[in-house]
Design an enzyme around this catalytic site. Structure first.
Site, PDB file in Angstrom:
ATOM      1  N   GLN A  78       5.528 -13.748   8.354  1.00 51.96           N
ATOM      2  CA  GLN A  78       6.399 -13.898   7.170  1.00 51.96           C
ATOM      3  C   GLN A  78       7.828 -13.426   7.430  1.00 51.96           C
ATOM      4  O   GLN A  78       8.728 -13.689   6.644  1.00 51.96           O
ATOM      5  CB  GLN A  78       5.833 -13.078   5.992  1.00 51.96           C
ATOM      6  CG  GLN A  78       4.500 -13.588   5.507  1.00 51.96           C
ATOM      7  CD  GLN A  78       3.745 -12.546   4.688  1.00 51.96           C
ATOM      8  OE1 GLN A  78       3.708 -12.620   3.486  1.00 51.96           O
ATOM      9  NE2 GLN A  78       3.143 -11.570   5.349  1.00 51.96           N
ATOM     10  N   ASP A 121      10.707  -8.101   0.811  1.00 53.71           N
ATOM     11  CA  ASP A 121       9.938  -7.579  -0.325  1.00 53.71           C
ATOM     12  C   ASP A 121      10.636  -7.786  -1.678  1.00 53.71           C
ATOM     13  O   ASP A 121       9.990  -7.682  -2.725  1.00 53.71           O
ATOM     14  CB  ASP A 121       9.674  -6.072  -0.143  1.00 53.71           C
ATOM     15  CG  ASP A 121       8.971  -5.753   1.162  1.00 53.71           C
ATOM     16  OD1 ASP A 121       8.340  -6.661   1.727  1.00 53.71           O
ATOM     17  OD2 ASP A 121       9.064  -4.598   1.619  1.00 53.71           O
ATOM     18  N   HIS A 131       5.070  -4.604   0.700  1.00 53.91           N
ATOM     19  CA  HIS A 131       4.973  -3.155   0.610  1.00 53.91           C
ATOM     20  C   HIS A 131       4.301  -2.786  -0.701  1.00 53.91           C
ATOM     21  O   HIS A 131       3.222  -3.294  -0.969  1.00 53.91           O
ATOM     22  CB  HIS A 131       6.362  -2.522   0.767  1.00 53.91           C
ATOM     23  CG  HIS A 131       6.302  -1.079   1.154  1.00 53.91           C
ATOM     24  ND1 HIS A 131       5.523  -0.626   2.178  1.00 53.91           N
ATOM     25  CD2 HIS A 131       6.917   0.012   0.632  1.00 53.91           C
ATOM     26  CE1 HIS A 131       5.641   0.683   2.278  1.00 53.91           C
ATOM     27  NE2 HIS A 131       6.473   1.094   1.341  1.00 53.91           N
ATOM     28  N   MET A 171       2.666  -9.866   2.399  1.00 57.29           N
ATOM     29  CA  MET A 171       3.421  -8.599   2.473  1.00 57.29           C
ATOM     30  C   MET A 171       4.152  -8.297   1.167  1.00 57.29           C
ATOM     31  O   MET A 171       4.094  -9.068   0.218  1.00 57.29           O
ATOM     32  CB  MET A 171       4.422  -8.660   3.623  1.00 57.29           C
ATOM     33  CG  MET A 171       3.829  -8.316   4.978  1.00 57.29           C
ATOM     34  SD  MET A 171       5.152  -8.239   6.202  1.00 57.29           S
ATOM     35  CE  MET A 171       4.268  -7.587   7.608  1.00 57.29           C
ATOM     36  N   ASP A 184      14.530   4.731  11.972  1.00 59.52           N
ATOM     37  CA  ASP A 184      14.904   6.152  12.032  1.00 59.52           C
ATOM     38  C   ASP A 184      15.616   6.627  10.772  1.00 59.52           C
ATOM     39  O   ASP A 184      16.215   5.834  10.047  1.00 59.52           O
ATOM     40  CB  ASP A 184      15.832   6.383  13.236  1.00 59.52           C
ATOM     41  CG  ASP A 184      15.092   6.212  14.543  1.00 59.52           C
ATOM     42  OD1 ASP A 184      14.210   7.033  14.816  1.00 59.52           O
ATOM     43  OD2 ASP A 184      15.384   5.237  15.265  1.00 59.52           O
ATOM     44  N   GLY A 232      17.010  -2.179   3.702  1.00 59.07           N
ATOM     45  CA  GLY A 232      16.329  -2.101   2.416  1.00 59.07           C
ATOM     46  C   GLY A 232      16.416  -0.704   1.810  1.00 59.07           C
ATOM     47  O   GLY A 232      17.420  -0.006   1.981  1.00 59.07           O
ATOM     48  N   GLY A 233      15.325  -0.286   1.162  1.00 60.11           N
ATOM     49  CA  GLY A 233      15.318   0.979   0.434  1.00 60.11           C
ATOM     50  C   GLY A 233      15.593   2.188   1.322  1.00 60.11           C
ATOM     51  O   GLY A 233      16.399   3.056   0.972  1.00 60.11           O
ATOM     52  N   GLU A 292      -0.274  -7.038  -0.284  1.00 61.51           N
ATOM     53  CA  GLU A 292      -0.784  -5.960   0.579  1.00 61.51           C
ATOM     54  C   GLU A 292      -0.893  -4.643  -0.194  1.00 61.51           C
ATOM     55  O   GLU A 292      -1.707  -3.787   0.138  1.00 61.51           O
ATOM     56  CB  GLU A 292       0.080  -5.773   1.832  1.00 61.51           C
ATOM     57  CG  GLU A 292       1.501  -5.313   1.553  1.00 61.51           C
ATOM     58  CD  GLU A 292       2.277  -4.994   2.828  1.00 61.51           C
ATOM     59  OE1 GLU A 292       1.669  -4.672   3.851  1.00 61.51           O
ATOM     60  OE2 GLU A 292       3.520  -5.087   2.783  1.00 61.51           O
TER      61      GLU A 292
END
Ligand code: F6P
Length: 376
Positions: free
Chosen positions: A302, A138, A182, A180, A78, A113-114, A233
């Site tokens: 992963q 990532d 991203h 993976m 979210d 993360g980001g 990916e």
């Protein structure tokens, strides 16, 4: 009158990652046992914060979680300023600030993360004392040497690349393994090098099918009748990469909310049309080399399971450093891993940025020097 005991909230947000529980434990043990604070944990990431759903985290709750995968608090993707509530998109910042004050919190620690860094910055601007800790398999967060989860995912992906060698070899096949990451190539590059992949394809280096086929054919000429290809990916061939870049430019140049919406919808359509790119590449390579190919998508395996030793160490280092920063009254920062130590980096320098593999990165040189094809 003695000083008030600090009360701190913690949550995990974004995709889960090995090491989340180890970080909660590291932070919690230091906060409670060393700095005499109280700790609560919000459920389901930002959603739990917006709904004020939390549990008290005492030493008992932190015991035995160092090795446990996932997150004991659960997580979600979210956004604080755009949350779907009862079918309506709502800005939850004011509500969150009210909960933060009502819960008598001195600081909020977000493991993510980001996307989480962006959420955290928005909360800091709304008046909360926030700190983040860099979580993601990532490894794409700016200003930190690495992120927890990455080392474990790298172990898992490396083992997959290893194992695929013997079956590729036995059948004289091309095996493509999608990893993976991203939009960044760190995990694929690291696991590809560590597992000795013959070809590594990452988003930062758009590939040409001809170049990949040439590497395979050259191997066949040298007597290696199989090839293992580590495909990120986010990796794309030259044409698809150009389409994606053009779509991104469209978003950047859009100057009205309608234009931004249209450009974002266009990006989503481009991404969707490129979704099965590893299968497409497999078919193209079969046609170009005459060899049979197979695809393995590693996916969420992963992210699952117990964190490796390196991630447990990193998680504990970052967690304890964050507790010390909270004790010192520091906020508005991400706790970064720097060499053997840690560093507090302003959230403004992290939020909204993605760390891609630079073209001159040492790992790229390393891959080339051991004869790995990079598709360019
Ligand atoms: O950011 C971690 C990550 O695992 C990426 O590598 C991947 O693109 C994404 O999350 C998958 O997200 P989800 O779990 O929502 O499918």
């Amino acid at each position: 009158m003695g000083k008030k005991r600090k009360r701190v909230g913690i949550l995990t947000a974004g995709g889960d990652s090995p090491g989340l529980n180890a970080t909660i434990r590291g932070f919690g043990k230091a906060a409670i046992g060393y700095h005499n604070m109280d700790l609560i944990g919000f459920r389901d990431g930002i959603r739990g914060l917006a709904e004020n759903r939390y549990i008290e985290l005492g030493s008992g709750a932190l015991s035995g979680i160092l090795t446990v995968g996932g997150t004991i608090l659960s997580t979600g993707r979210d956004k604080v300023h755009k949350m779907l509530v009862d079918g309506e998109v709502r800005d939850m910042r004011k509500t969150i600030l009210e909960h933060y004050e009502k819960d008598d919190l001195d600081a909020l620690v977000l493991l993510g993360g980001g996307g989480t860094a962006k959420n955290a910055l928005r909360l800091a601007e709304a008046g909360l004392n926030v700190l983040t800790l860099p979580k993601t398999i990532d490894n794409d967060i700016m200003h930190t040497d690495t992120t927890f989860g990455f080392a474990t995912a790298c172990e898992i992906a490396t083992e997959a690349v290893d194992r695929l060698h013997s079956t590729a070899h036995s059948h004289h096949r091309i095996i493509l393994v999608e990893i993976m990451g991203h939009r960044a190539g760190w995990l694929t590059l690291a696991a590809g090098i560590a597992g000795g992949a013959d070809i590594i394809l990452i988003p930062e280096i758009p590939y040409s099918v001809e170049s990949v086929a040439e590497t395979i054919n050259a191997r066949v000429k040298r007597g290696s009748t199989f090839s293992v290809i580590a495909v990120a990916e986010g990796a794309r061939d030259l044409a698809d990469a150009a389409d994606y870049e053009a779509a991104q430019l469209l978003v950047k140049s859009a100057n009205s909310p309608e234009a931004v919406r249209a450009a974002k919808a266009h990006i989503a359509a481009v991404v969707d049309s490129q979704r099965e790119h590893t299968f497409k590449l497999a078919r193209e390579l079969e046609a170009a080399t005459g060899k049979e190919s197979r695809v393995t998508i590693l996916g969420h395996v992963q992210r699952g399971g117990t964190p490796c030793g390196a991630d447990r160490l990193l998680a504990t280092r970052l967690g304890t450093a964050a507790a010390e920063l909270v004790a010192d009254g520091v906020s508005g920062v991400m706790v970064a891993a720097r060499g053997q130590g840690t560093e507090a980096v302003p959230l403004t320098e992290v939020a909204g940025k993605v760390k891609m593999v630079p073209a001159d990165h040492d790992w790229i040189k390393t891959a080339r020097q051991v004869g790995t094809g990079l598709g360019d």
